[in-house]
Scaffold this motif. Structure first.
Motif, PDB file in Angstrom:
ATOM      1  N   ASP A 171       0.805  -1.174  -0.405  1.00 51.49           N
ATOM      2  CA  ASP A 171      -0.170   0.011  -0.177  1.00 51.49           C
ATOM      3  C   ASP A 171       0.886   0.953  -0.329  1.00 51.49           C
ATOM      4  OD1 ASP A 171      -2.428   1.670   0.337  1.00 51.49           O
ATOM      5  OD2 ASP A 171      -1.862   1.501   1.894  1.00 51.49           O
ATOM      6  N   VAL A 172       1.712   0.984   0.740  1.00 52.38           N
ATOM      7  CA  VAL A 172       2.707   2.417   0.741  1.00 52.38           C
ATOM      8  C   VAL A 172       3.297   2.449  -0.853  1.00 52.38           C
ATOM      9  CG1 VAL A 172       4.952   3.054   1.582  1.00 52.38           C
ATOM     10  CG2 VAL A 172       2.790   1.832   3.424  1.00 52.38           C
ATOM     11  N   ALA A 173       4.266   1.161  -0.947  1.00 53.07           N
ATOM     12  CA  ALA A 173       4.759   0.959  -2.282  1.00 53.07           C
ATOM     13  C   ALA A 173       3.412   2.700  -3.239  1.00 53.07           C
ATOM     14  CB  ALA A 173       4.826   0.426  -3.074  1.00 53.07           C
ATOM     15  N   THR A 174       2.344   1.866  -3.365  1.00 52.77           N
ATOM     16  CA  THR A 174       1.116   1.804  -4.095  1.00 52.77           C
ATOM     17  C   THR A 174       0.841   3.854  -4.235  1.00 52.77           C
ATOM     18  OG1 THR A 174      -0.066  -0.013  -4.733  1.00 52.77           O
ATOM     19  CG2 THR A 174      -1.337   2.036  -5.163  1.00 52.77           C
ATOM     20  N   LYS A 175       0.998   4.305  -2.935  1.00 51.30           N
ATOM     21  CA  LYS A 175       0.893   6.113  -2.917  1.00 51.30           C
ATOM     22  C   LYS A 175       1.841   6.355  -3.145  1.00 51.30           C
ATOM     23  CE  LYS A 175      -2.056   5.089   1.221  1.00 51.30           C
ATOM     24  NZ  LYS A 175      -2.259   5.326   2.836  1.00 51.30           N
ATOM     25  N   ALA A 176       3.413   5.567  -3.223  1.00 49.75           N
ATOM     26  CA  ALA A 176       3.762   6.710  -3.768  1.00 49.75           C
ATOM     27  C   ALA A 176       4.180   6.211  -5.732  1.00 49.75           C
ATOM     28  CB  ALA A 176       5.005   5.714  -3.395  1.00 49.75           C
ATOM     29  N   LEU A 177       3.566   5.309  -5.966  1.00 47.70           N
ATOM     30  CA  LEU A 177       3.405   5.494  -7.309  1.00 47.70           C
ATOM     31  C   LEU A 177       2.883   6.671  -8.049  1.00 47.70           C
ATOM     32  CD1 LEU A 177       4.018   2.223  -7.795  1.00 47.70           C
ATOM     33  CD2 LEU A 177       5.361   3.577  -9.116  1.00 47.70           C
ATOM     34  N   LEU A 178       1.678   6.352  -7.114  1.00 46.42           N
ATOM     35  CA  LEU A 178       0.272   7.149  -7.592  1.00 46.42           C
ATOM     36  C   LEU A 178       1.047   8.962  -7.486  1.00 46.42           C
ATOM     37  CD1 LEU A 178      -2.168   7.482  -8.669  1.00 46.42           C
ATOM     38  CD2 LEU A 178      -3.102   7.521  -6.214  1.00 46.42           C
ATOM     39  N   GLY A 179       1.736   9.210  -6.368  1.00 46.53           N
ATOM     40  CA  GLY A 179       1.910  10.469  -5.975  1.00 46.53           C
ATOM     41  C   GLY A 179       2.474  11.355  -7.579  1.00 46.53           C
ATOM     42  N   ALA A 180       3.725   9.710  -7.179  1.00 46.47           N
ATOM     43  CA  ALA A 180       4.638  10.490  -8.517  1.00 46.47           C
ATOM     44  C   ALA A 180       4.231  10.340  -9.973  1.00 46.47           C
ATOM     45  CB  ALA A 180       5.792   9.159  -8.916  1.00 46.47           C
ATOM     46  N   PHE A 181       3.238   9.579 -10.140  1.00 43.56           N
ATOM     47  CA  PHE A 181       2.520  10.110 -11.421  1.00 43.56           C
ATOM     48  C   PHE A 181       1.648  10.962 -11.449  1.00 43.56           C
ATOM     49  CE2 PHE A 181      -1.681   9.171 -13.753  1.00 43.56           C
ATOM     50  CZ  PHE A 181      -1.866   9.024 -15.180  1.00 43.56           C
ATOM     51  N   TYR A 182       1.046  11.516 -10.624  1.00 41.74           N
ATOM     52  CA  TYR A 182       0.160  12.461 -10.361  1.00 41.74           C
ATOM     53  C   TYR A 182       1.194  13.442 -10.416  1.00 41.74           C
ATOM     54  CZ  TYR A 182      -4.225  11.070  -8.904  1.00 41.74           C
ATOM     55  OH  TYR A 182      -5.259  10.476  -8.556  1.00 41.74           O
ATOM     56  N   ALA A 183       2.303  13.694 -10.027  1.00 43.13           N
ATOM     57  CA  ALA A 183       3.394  15.302  -9.925  1.00 43.13           C
ATOM     58  C   ALA A 183       3.801  15.066 -11.213  1.00 43.13           C
ATOM     59  CB  ALA A 183       4.428  14.321  -9.380  1.00 43.13           C
ATOM     60  N   LEU A 210     -14.442  18.777  -9.035  1.00 47.72           N
ATOM     61  CA  LEU A 210     -13.907  18.723  -8.029  1.00 47.72           C
ATOM     62  C   LEU A 210     -13.476  17.033  -7.879  1.00 47.72           C
ATOM     63  CD1 LEU A 210     -14.249  19.316  -4.415  1.00 47.72           C
ATOM     64  CD2 LEU A 210     -16.057  17.472  -4.366  1.00 47.72           C
ATOM     65  N   THR A 211     -12.082  17.855  -7.803  1.00 47.22           N
ATOM     66  CA  THR A 211     -11.106  16.436  -8.168  1.00 47.22           C
ATOM     67  C   THR A 211     -10.346  15.818  -5.919  1.00 47.22           C
ATOM     68  OG1 THR A 211      -9.043  15.455  -9.013  1.00 47.22           O
ATOM     69  CG2 THR A 211      -8.895  17.942  -8.026  1.00 47.22           C
ATOM     70  N   ALA A 212     -10.479  14.598  -6.050  1.00 42.58           N
ATOM     71  CA  ALA A 212     -10.209  13.827  -4.973  1.00 42.58           C
ATOM     72  C   ALA A 212      -8.562  13.545  -5.077  1.00 42.58           C
ATOM     73  CB  ALA A 212     -10.121  12.392  -4.429  1.00 42.58           C
ATOM     74  N   MET A 213      -7.666  14.288  -4.503  1.00 49.53           N
ATOM     75  CA  MET A 213      -5.829  14.496  -4.797  1.00 49.53           C
ATOM     76  C   MET A 213      -5.410  15.849  -3.540  1.00 49.53           C
ATOM     77  SD  MET A 213      -5.034  16.382  -8.490  1.00 49.53           S
ATOM     78  CE  MET A 213      -3.400  16.011  -8.543  1.00 49.53           C
ATOM     79  N   PRO A 214      -4.462  15.117  -3.302  1.00 41.05           N
ATOM     80  CA  PRO A 214      -3.905  16.392  -2.651  1.00 41.05           C
ATOM     81  C   PRO A 214      -3.857  17.558  -2.771  1.00 41.05           C
ATOM     82  CG  PRO A 214      -2.795  14.360  -2.392  1.00 41.05           C
ATOM     83  CD  PRO A 214      -3.456  14.262  -3.613  1.00 41.05           C
ATOM     84  N   PRO A 215      -3.956  18.543  -2.558  1.00 46.70           N
ATOM     85  CA  PRO A 215      -3.979  20.189  -2.936  1.00 46.70           C
ATOM     86  C   PRO A 215      -2.432  20.166  -3.869  1.00 46.70           C
ATOM     87  CG  PRO A 215      -5.109  20.246  -1.345  1.00 46.70           C
ATOM     88  CD  PRO A 215      -4.137  18.398  -1.040  1.00 46.70           C
ATOM     89  N   SER A 216      -1.702  19.861  -3.498  1.00 45.40           N
ATOM     90  CA  SER A 216      -0.448  19.992  -3.946  1.00 45.40           C
ATOM     91  C   SER A 216      -0.274  19.702  -5.267  1.00 45.40           C
ATOM     92  CB  SER A 216       1.033  19.265  -2.987  1.00 45.40           C
ATOM     93  OG  SER A 216       0.468  17.249  -2.944  1.00 45.40           O
ATOM     94  N   LEU A 262     -11.969  24.393 -10.532  1.00 43.99           N
ATOM     95  CA  LEU A 262     -11.477  23.373  -9.932  1.00 43.99           C
ATOM     96  C   LEU A 262     -10.966  23.186  -8.286  1.00 43.99           C
ATOM     97  CD1 LEU A 262      -9.859  20.481 -10.425  1.00 43.99           C
ATOM     98  CD2 LEU A 262      -7.847  22.030 -10.283  1.00 43.99           C
ATOM     99  N   LEU A 263     -11.386  22.093  -7.312  1.00 41.96           N
ATOM    100  CA  LEU A 263     -11.268  22.278  -6.224  1.00 41.96           C
ATOM    101  C   LEU A 263     -10.599  21.219  -5.747  1.00 41.96           C
ATOM    102  CD1 LEU A 263     -14.770  23.799  -4.963  1.00 41.96           C
ATOM    103  CD2 LEU A 263     -12.553  24.649  -4.773  1.00 41.96           C
ATOM    104  N   ALA A 264      -9.284  20.484  -5.328  1.00 37.62           N
ATOM    105  CA  ALA A 264      -8.764  19.372  -4.910  1.00 37.62           C
ATOM    106  C   ALA A 264      -9.050  19.623  -4.026  1.00 37.62           C
ATOM    107  CB  ALA A 264      -7.011  19.902  -5.454  1.00 37.62           C
ATOM    108  N   SER A 265      -9.537  18.334  -3.138  1.00 42.29           N
ATOM    109  CA  SER A 265      -9.397  18.062  -1.915  1.00 42.29           C
ATOM    110  C   SER A 265      -9.460  16.548  -1.226  1.00 42.29           C
ATOM    111  CB  SER A 265     -10.773  18.631  -0.692  1.00 42.29           C
ATOM    112  OG  SER A 265     -10.825  18.508  -0.247  1.00 42.29           O
ATOM    113  N   GLU A 266      -8.606  15.889  -0.520  1.00 41.51           N
ATOM    114  CA  GLU A 266      -9.232  14.729   0.004  1.00 41.51           C
ATOM    115  C   GLU A 266     -10.603  14.177   0.466  1.00 41.51           C
ATOM    116  OE1 GLU A 266      -5.045  12.514  -0.552  1.00 41.51           O
ATOM    117  OE2 GLU A 266      -4.536  14.336   0.844  1.00 41.51           O
TER     118      GLU A 266
END
Length: 214
Positions: A63-75, A103-109, A127-131
């Motif tokens: 799960d940690v690696a999945t989140k890291a890959l997702l973060g890299a993709f969003y970047a 309204l997107t479910a993603m880190p505002p960063s 655009l609203l970005a919020s988790e």
């Protein structure tokens, strides 16, 4: 932008739409992103965790690696993501009749990259970005106005969240990727399924017509 209070709406219907798998393709470009990193996304269940395989090791990543890959993709989402089928022309048509907010479910960063990508694609709606849960955000955005409200999302949890906060809202379940859509839980009674944006637009206009005739 992450505060619904910053968005100014006209006196007309409001359409609130999710981004990933609704306005932008997500799973198909994310799979391509993973392949470039020696990973594979398998459509085995309706989730990411457990379905991303590290080809070098042969097993699913954590799960940690999945989140890291997702973060890299969003970047670097602007290098990978493309518009959902017919979204641009469909929203352009609907924008003559209603306000549209994303309204997107993603880190505002990651919101600035997403904003730039949407603008490049001609999808320059607020655009609203919020988790945070989407229901309270949609309720705050709509502000209790006596005007039609539509919410479009691919995730049942989000549709339920909005229904709980704004029961009169028209709820549309739309997902671009057919493989994962087939694995998704069925929407609840009263939620409409649309396979693409032209079908969603028909559901929306039919709903408005029924409301006006009533």
């Amino acid at each position: 932008m992450s505060d619904p209070g910053d968005i100014r709406l006209g006196h007309r219907p409001l359409i609130v739409a999710d981004i990933d798998e609704v306005v932008l393709e997500f799973l198909t470009p994310f799979a391509a992103f993973l392949e470039a990193r020696e990973h594979t996304l398998l459509p085995r269940s309706f989730r990411l965790t457990g379905n991303i395989i590290d080809r070098r090791k042969g097993d699913a990543v954590s799960d940690v690696a999945t989140k890291a890959l997702l973060g890299a993709f969003y970047a670097e989402q602007d290098r990978w993501q493309t518009p959902a089928s017919e979204v641009g022309e469909t929203l352009a048509g609907l924008s003559g009749e209603a306000d549209i907010v994303f309204l997107t479910a993603m880190p505002p960063s990651h919101a600035a990259v997403r904003r730039a990508l949407l603008d490049t694609l001609g999808l320059s709606y607020p655009l609203l970005a919020s988790e945070e849960p989407k229901g309270p955000l949609v309720k705050q955005l709509h502000g209790g106005r006596d005007l039609p409200l539509v919410f479009v999302d691919d995730i049942l949890r989000n549709l339920r969240s909005v229904r709980e906060e704004v029961p009169a809202c028209l709820l549309i379940n739309l997902m671009a990727n057919a493989d994962f859509r087939a694995l998704a839980p069925p929407p609840d009674a009263g939620m409409h399924i649309a396979t693409d944006w032209p079908e969603a637009a028909k559901v929306i206009r039919d709903h408005w017509s029924a409301a006006n005739s009533g």
